[in-house]
Design a protein around this motif. Structure first.
Motif, short mmCIF file in Angstrom:
data_model
loop_
_atom_site.label_atom_id
_atom_site.label_comp_id
_atom_site.label_asym_id
_atom_site.label_seq_id
_atom_site.Cartn_x
_atom_site.Cartn_y
_atom_site.Cartn_z
N GLN A 39 -4.97 -1.41 22.81
CA GLN A 39 -4.42 -1.94 24.05
C GLN A 39 -4.52 -0.99 25.24
N LEU A 40 -4.70 0.28 24.97
CA LEU A 40 -4.65 1.28 26.04
C LEU A 40 -5.57 0.97 27.22
N PRO A 41 -6.84 0.58 27.00
CA PRO A 41 -7.71 0.34 28.16
C PRO A 41 -7.20 -0.73 29.11
N PHE A 42 -6.33 -1.63 28.63
CA PHE A 42 -5.91 -2.73 29.48
C PHE A 42 -4.73 -2.39 30.39
N ILE A 43 -4.05 -1.28 30.14
CA ILE A 43 -3.11 -0.77 31.13
C ILE A 43 -3.83 0.13 32.13
N LEU A 44 -5.01 0.61 31.72
CA LEU A 44 -5.83 1.43 32.62
C LEU A 44 -6.84 0.58 33.40
N ILE A 45 -6.84 -0.73 33.15
CA ILE A 45 -7.98 -1.56 33.53
C ILE A 45 -8.24 -1.60 35.03
N GLU A 46 -7.21 -1.56 35.86
CA GLU A 46 -7.45 -1.62 37.29
C GLU A 46 -8.14 -0.35 37.78
N HIS A 47 -7.80 0.78 37.19
CA HIS A 47 -8.50 2.04 37.53
C HIS A 47 -9.94 2.00 37.01
N ILE A 48 -10.11 1.48 35.80
CA ILE A 48 -11.46 1.38 35.23
C ILE A 48 -12.29 0.40 36.04
N ARG A 49 -11.69 -0.73 36.41
CA ARG A 49 -12.42 -1.76 37.17
C ARG A 49 -12.92 -1.21 38.50
N ALA A 50 -12.07 -0.45 39.19
CA ALA A 50 -12.47 0.11 40.48
C ALA A 50 -13.56 1.16 40.31
N ASP A 51 -13.50 1.94 39.24
CA ASP A 51 -14.47 3.01 39.03
C ASP A 51 -15.82 2.47 38.59
N LEU A 52 -15.81 1.54 37.63
CA LEU A 52 -17.06 1.03 37.06
C LEU A 52 -17.52 -0.28 37.69
N LYS A 53 -16.77 -0.78 38.67
CA LYS A 53 -17.13 -2.03 39.37
C LYS A 53 -17.24 -3.20 38.40
N LEU A 54 -16.21 -3.39 37.59
CA LEU A 54 -16.22 -4.46 36.60
C LEU A 54 -15.72 -5.76 37.20
N SER A 55 -16.25 -6.87 36.71
CA SER A 55 -15.73 -8.19 37.07
C SER A 55 -14.67 -8.59 36.05
N ASP A 56 -13.91 -9.64 36.36
CA ASP A 56 -12.93 -10.13 35.39
C ASP A 56 -13.60 -10.69 34.14
N THR A 57 -14.79 -11.25 34.30
CA THR A 57 -15.53 -11.72 33.13
C THR A 57 -15.83 -10.57 32.18
N GLN A 58 -16.26 -9.46 32.75
CA GLN A 58 -16.55 -8.29 31.91
C GLN A 58 -15.29 -7.74 31.25
N ILE A 59 -14.18 -7.77 31.97
CA ILE A 59 -12.91 -7.33 31.36
C ILE A 59 -12.56 -8.23 30.18
N GLY A 60 -12.74 -9.54 30.37
CA GLY A 60 -12.49 -10.47 29.28
C GLY A 60 -13.39 -10.23 28.09
N LEU A 61 -14.63 -9.91 28.35
CA LEU A 61 -15.57 -9.62 27.26
C LEU A 61 -15.18 -8.37 26.48
N LEU A 62 -14.58 -7.40 27.16
CA LEU A 62 -14.13 -6.18 26.48
C LEU A 62 -13.07 -6.51 25.43
N GLY A 63 -12.16 -7.41 25.78
CA GLY A 63 -11.12 -7.79 24.83
C GLY A 63 -11.55 -8.88 23.87
N GLY A 64 -12.56 -9.66 24.26
CA GLY A 64 -12.99 -10.78 23.43
C GLY A 64 -14.13 -10.44 22.51
N ILE A 65 -15.35 -10.59 23.01
CA ILE A 65 -16.51 -10.39 22.14
C ILE A 65 -16.64 -8.94 21.68
N ALA A 66 -16.50 -7.98 22.60
CA ALA A 66 -16.72 -6.58 22.22
C ALA A 66 -15.73 -6.13 21.16
N PHE A 67 -14.47 -6.55 21.31
CA PHE A 67 -13.49 -6.09 20.32
C PHE A 67 -13.18 -7.17 19.28
N SER A 68 -12.62 -8.29 19.72
CA SER A 68 -12.06 -9.26 18.76
C SER A 68 -13.10 -9.83 17.81
#
Length: 276
Positions: A39-68
């Motif tokens: 769960q740790l990356p998802f409390i950091l996610i706004e900092h990660i999103r700003a740094d790596l220029k992630l979209s919400d779709t990519q954030i969802g993929l991190l928790g969905g396909i990449a992990f689950s």
């Protein structure tokens, strides 16, 4: 002779009791770290999103396909591994690998690299629960439900610690450094498991593992197993999306800081889930 031997027998029984509770404590620690790193990356996610220029779709993929999805696919092979090999080595390897994968996420420079680290975490974490359940079944045949309850309490504990501590730390240092730090406890725990856990005898002796097809037939005949699986699936469907975006929601919409969001979500998880 019987009188002289009695204290030794009592002492051996006490030592065995102490060992099994020590093993359970290590397994609870592993389960706690599993959920913390998950769960740790998802409390950091706004900092990660700003740094790596992630979209919400990519954030969802991190928790969905990449992990689950990875976690679901690897769960059965790793459970089979724990049926075949010494479980303490399987557990130690899993804890160490997912901790390294968590730390490697701190080196990510783009979405693909971060997703690869999450896949690594999922691969190793898939072995935690089946291996721990197998050990607990053999160590606590008399109090299995209670022992499994304590083990399961590591889930909300890990979420609580990951959210609360991660939220505070990310406001004091870079998100990358938080991931680096998160990898250290698991590496230490892996060493402790190797050093302190004695492989218990398997119930029914060795060589009793069913062929995979035969095991599926047994499970298919148990209606309760089907309902339990359906319930667990629906529970995961309802909660994974929420846990992925809950911190982002509080930060973006309600103006929480990462620390405030982490403490709020961690407290809710602790009070409700651990009590349950």
């Amino acid at each position: 002779m019987a009188t002289a031997g009695a204290p030794t027998s009592v002492g051996q029984a006490d030592a065995a009791m102490t060992r099994r509770w020590l093993v359970l404590a290590l397994l609870v620690g592993a389960n706690t770290l599993s959920l913390l790193d998950r769960q740790l990356p998802f409390i950091l996610i706004e900092h990660i999103r700003a740094d790596l220029k992630l979209s919400d779709t990519q954030i969802g993929l991190l928790g969905g396909i990449a992990f689950s999805l990875t976690y679901a696919l690897l769960g059965i092979p790793l459970a089979r591994l724990s049926d075949t090999y010494a479980r303490k080595w399987v557990m130690a390897a899993c804890v160490s690998f997912w901790s390294l994968a968590t730390a490697m996420g701190g080196f990510a420079q783009n979405f693909g690299q971060l997703a690869a680290s999450r896949v690594g975490v999922a691969v190793a974490e898939a072995g935690c629960s089946p291996t721990a359940h197998s050990l607990i079944a053999d160590l606590f045949p008399d109090r299995r439900g209670f022992a499994l309850g304590l083990f399961t309490a590591g889930v909300p504990a890990g979420i609580m610690i990951g959210m609360a501590v991660g939220g505070v730390l990310v406001e004091q240092m870079e998100w990358r450094h938080v991931l680096f730090l998160a990898g250290i406890p698991g590496l230490v725990l892996g060493l402790l498991i190797v050093a302190l856990v004695r492989e218990p005898a398997r119930r029914g002796g060795s060589g009793t593992t069913r062929p995979f097809g035969a095991a599926l037939k047994v499970l298919a005949q148990r209606t309760s197993y089907g309902w339990a699986t359906a319930g667990a699936t629906l529970n995961a469907l309802a909660t994974i999306g929420g846990s992925t975006f809950s911190a982002a929601l509080l930060i973006r919409v309600y103006g929480f800081s990462a620390a405030q969001a982490g403490l709020a979500l961690g407290a809710m998880g602790a009070i409700i889930s651990i009590t349950g």
